[in-house]
Enzyme design. Structure first.
Site, PDB file in Angstrom:
ATOM      1  CB  ALA A  66      -0.953  -0.010   1.193  1.00 35.82           C
ATOM      2  CG  HIS A  67      -1.085   4.892   0.979  1.00 37.12           C
ATOM      3  ND1 HIS A  67      -0.734   5.559   2.132  1.00 37.12           N
ATOM      4  CD2 HIS A  67      -2.314   4.389   1.213  1.00 37.12           C
ATOM      5  CE1 HIS A  67      -1.696   5.490   3.016  1.00 37.12           C
ATOM      6  NE2 HIS A  67      -2.670   4.770   2.484  1.00 37.12           N
ATOM      7  CG  ASP A  68       2.636   7.241   1.888  1.00 33.17           C
ATOM      8  OD1 ASP A  68       3.381   8.109   1.413  1.00 33.17           O
ATOM      9  OD2 ASP A  68       1.393   7.291   1.805  1.00 33.17           O
ATOM     10  NE  ARG A  92       0.331   8.085   5.755  1.00 32.27           N
ATOM     11  CZ  ARG A  92      -0.962   8.072   5.421  1.00 32.27           C
ATOM     12  NH1 ARG A  92      -1.769   7.170   5.949  1.00 32.27           N
ATOM     13  NH2 ARG A  92      -1.435   8.949   4.573  1.00 32.27           N
TER      14      ARG A  92
END
Length: 292
Positions: free
Chosen positions: A211-213, A231
């Site tokens: 997922a993102h980051d 994250r």
């Protein structure tokens, strides 16, 4: 950009920013505008050297050291912040569009889909048929991207405001270091405000969701059907077993190991092995099993 240039809220104290971001994330080299709905998160702002400006309420603003930060007041800081972010994405505030830089030594299938700008692909990278590479992605030399994989697309980021659900635009990027291999039908999302990062020699199996980051340290192995929430930070030389799930925002230490099928909801220490649903140290899991 200066706070006085914004078309919402009431200016409490002038300030400058060149990026938007969250209180718990560090954006080195940036002057960051963030939001603060609740004073209990003010400590995160104090510990974050990137933050120069804050969107907050009139009540919370009374608790903020005004000599440190630019402040703009809003009745709903979180909503104002994300609406501003979406607007700035449309205005290319975060990135300048630059021509792709693709090495002549890269081997890219004619059936791969490559975005139009801000893509860097270095020497000896192999990109197979059916791969999609979106904008704002860098893939360093000797890496391999297998068929069906998607890199740099928007992830799952929405904010709910009573009966309204706001879709959050993505302004971050993806950096894939040297000698990484990503196998078939895996998804690597770009960052929302920051970077999704895969370190040197990382190997990712089929059907993985990153997922993102997310930040994955060097030499880490991620096995099939793993889900890594946004994250999450994973230290180098780690191992994520088949079908494991990692909650968003966690920190997994160096040389950590997540056993097959584990559901990880807490941080994992350096050199620690966790097992089970919800995951606990492996030795404790075995002791508990023997008691049953």
């Amino acid at each position: 950009m200066r706070l006085s240039e914004l078309d919402f809220g009431k200016l409490e104290k002038e300030g400058e920013f060149d990026w938007l971001g969250l209180t718990a994330e560090d954006y080195k080299g940036k002057k960051v505008l963030t939001f603060l709905n609740d004073e209990k998160y003010y400590k995160e702002i104090e510990n974050n050297k990137s933050i120069t400006c804050i969107v907050t309420t009139e009540e919370v603003a009374k608790k903020i050291e005004k000599d440190k930060y630019g402040i703009i007041l809003s009745k709903n800081p979180r909503k104002a912040f994300f609406e501003l972010h979406n607007k700035l994405v449309q205005e290319d505030f975060y990135f300048t569009k630059k021509e792709n830089r693709i090495s002549e030594k890269a081997i890219i299938s004619e059936k791969a889909n490559i975005g139009k700008y801000n893509i860097i692909i270095e020497d000896n990278v192999i990109i197979e048929a059916g791969v999609t590479i979106y904008e704002n992605v860098t893939i360093k030399k000797d890496s391999i991207i297998r068929s069906g994989t998607t890199i740099g697309g928007n992830g799952f980021e929405f904010s709910r405001f009573e009966d309204e659900v706001l879709s959050i635009a993505f302004a971050g990027d993806v950096l894939i270091e040297e000698n990484v291999e990503i196998q078939n039908n895996t998804c690597v999302d770009r960052g929302v405000f920051d970077r999704t990062y895969l370190g040197k020699n990382v190997k990712v199996d089929n059907l993985v969701h990153i997922a993102h980051d997310v930040k994955i340290g060097d030499n880490t192995l991620v096995v099939a059907c793993t889900l890594i929430g946004g994250r999450t930070k994973i230290g180098k030389n780690s191992y994520l077993g088949p079908n494991c799930t990692i909650k968003n925002g966690l920190i997994l230490g160096e040389n950590s190991k997540v056993s097959m099928g584990a559901v990880v909801t807490k941080n994992v220490k350096d050199n620690e092995v966790v097992t089970g649903n919800f995951a606990i140290p492996h030795e404790q899991f075995i002791k508990n099993l023997k008691k049953m």
